[in-house]
Design an enzyme around this catalytic site. Structure first.
Site, PDB file in Angstrom:
ATOM      1  N   THR A 292       0.857  -1.189   0.000  1.00 39.92           N
ATOM      2  CA  THR A 292       0.000   0.000   0.000  1.00 39.92           C
ATOM      3  C   THR A 292       0.891   1.236   0.000  1.00 39.92           C
ATOM      4  OG1 THR A 292      -0.091   0.231   2.412  1.00 39.92           O
ATOM      5  CG2 THR A 292      -1.714  -1.225   1.395  1.00 39.92           C
TER       6      THR A 292
ATOM      7  N   CYS B  60       3.692  -0.821   3.969  1.00 41.40           N
ATOM      8  CA  CYS B  60       3.009   0.472   3.975  1.00 41.40           C
ATOM      9  C   CYS B  60       4.066   1.563   4.108  1.00 41.40           C
ATOM     10  CB  CYS B  60       1.976   0.555   5.075  1.00 41.40           C
ATOM     11  SG  CYS B  60       2.553   0.037   6.697  1.00 41.40           S
TER      12      CYS B  60
ATOM     13  N   VAL C  30       8.450  -1.249   5.847  1.00 40.87           N
ATOM     14  CA  VAL C  30       8.171   0.183   5.712  1.00 40.87           C
ATOM     15  C   VAL C  30       8.753   0.692   4.401  1.00 40.87           C
ATOM     16  CG1 VAL C  30       8.554   2.473   6.699  1.00 40.87           C
ATOM     17  CG2 VAL C  30       8.074   0.523   8.205  1.00 40.87           C
ATOM     18  N   LYS C  31       7.902   1.303   3.589  1.00 40.07           N
ATOM     19  CA  LYS C  31       8.331   1.890   2.327  1.00 40.07           C
ATOM     20  C   LYS C  31       8.767   3.333   2.558  1.00 40.07           C
ATOM     21  CE  LYS C  31       5.584   0.934  -1.188  1.00 40.07           C
ATOM     22  NZ  LYS C  31       4.300   0.813  -1.940  1.00 40.07           N
ATOM     23  N   VAL C  32       9.862   3.707   1.898  1.00 40.72           N
ATOM     24  CA  VAL C  32      10.413   5.056   2.038  1.00 40.72           C
ATOM     25  C   VAL C  32      10.832   5.538   0.644  1.00 40.72           C
ATOM     26  CG1 VAL C  32      12.067   6.508   3.248  1.00 40.72           C
ATOM     27  CG2 VAL C  32      11.361   4.336   4.278  1.00 40.72           C
TER      28      VAL C  32
END
Length: 285
Positions: free
Chosen positions: A82, A115, A142-144
């Site tokens: 997401t 996310c 965790v997307k960054v």
């Protein structure tokens, strides 16, 4: 009273490499023996990785939980991805509490939930990333964004034990950043690169060659995939990790000839079950 614990079970006698994550509710019971205790255990949900899946990882790219309910039980998906845009599209609040609720649901079906953190400063991105991953440090990624501030925040998060996917990648050279930073994933936007005049497919191939050449374990998580044929082409070239929309997921199953053959099998089975039972005992009996 019920308490909820999470256990990771890896069968020690099985030669295949797979894990099963179980969410177990145990209820308070009187000590009336091991059998009674086992009967007090309720398995609420389980995410299973098929032992013959190999190195491939498919992710479903949506925050629409109705799509999860329809598509995730098909058993193809390693996880869900997401981002704030997908959350907005699905009318899901972009809050820590809601992301934890979504993680709970996604992880009842799959192994990973991705996310994206957010924030106007490195510190804000770091703090939000830590809070997001607090739900399950082992299974939440965790997307960054692969910006300067994003990579600084990603490095801080990685040092704190958070799994990282660098996202919004538009150039193969950014694979050098991911590999050197030692993050688990980097997500190139194949379709959007092509929309902007780049060779999106070629950029993804070069990224895979870069991480392979450097001996890095970083996965190229190809995103912005517009059709199922693109996934097949990527697989032929050795790229094994993708995230794609529900529409593309359905396209994988779109083959009329298969549907016709399956229908014929059912008709034959019905004809066979309606026929008279024959005495098929061997003559020597």
């Amino acid at each position: 009273d019920a308490t909820t614990d999470t256990a990771t079970i890896s069968p020690p006698t099985h030669t295949h490499n797979y894990t099963m994550h179980l969410s177990i509710s145990t209820f308070t019971c009187r000590p009336i023996g091991a059998v009674a205790l086992l009967l007090c255990i309720v398995y609420q949900s389980a995410a299973f990785t098929p032992p013959h899946r190999g190195e491939s990882r498919f992710f479903l790219d949506t925050a629409d939980t109705n799509e999860w309910d329809e598509l995730l039980p098909r058993g193809l998906f390693h996880g869900v991805t997401t981002n704030p845009t997908l959350l907005e599209r699905a009318k899901e609040p972009c809050t820590i509490d809601n992301l934890h609720l979504l993680a709970s649901k996604a992880l009842s079906y799959t192994e990973e939930f991705m996310c994206q953190t957010w924030g106007g400063t490195v510190e804000e991105m770091y703090e939000n990333g830590m809070r997001i991953s607090d739900y399950d440090r082992d299974r939440v990624v965790v997307k960054v964004p692969v910006t300067v501030d994003g990579v600084v925040a990603a490095a801080m998060l990685a040092k704190s034990g958070v799994r990282i996917c660098l996202t919004a990648c538009y150039n193969s050279k950014q694979a050098l950043i991911a590999a050197s930073a030692g993050v688990e994933y980097i997500a190139p936007y194949l379709g959007r690169m092509t929309d902007n005049g780049k060779d999106g497919f070629g950029e993804c191939q070069r990224m895979q060659n870069i991480v392979d050449g450097l001996g890095s374990d970083t996965r190229i998580l190809v995103a912005s995939i517009r059709d199922a044929d693109t996934i097949a082409r990527l697989g032929i070239e050795g790229l094994d990790t993708y995230t794609f929309s529900p529409a593309v997921a359905r396209e994988l199953f779109d083959e009329p000839l298969t549907d016709e053959a399956a229908a014929e099998f059912e008709k034959a089975a019905a004809r066979g079950s309606d026929s008279e039972t024959l005495d098929r005992q061997p003559p020597f009996l």
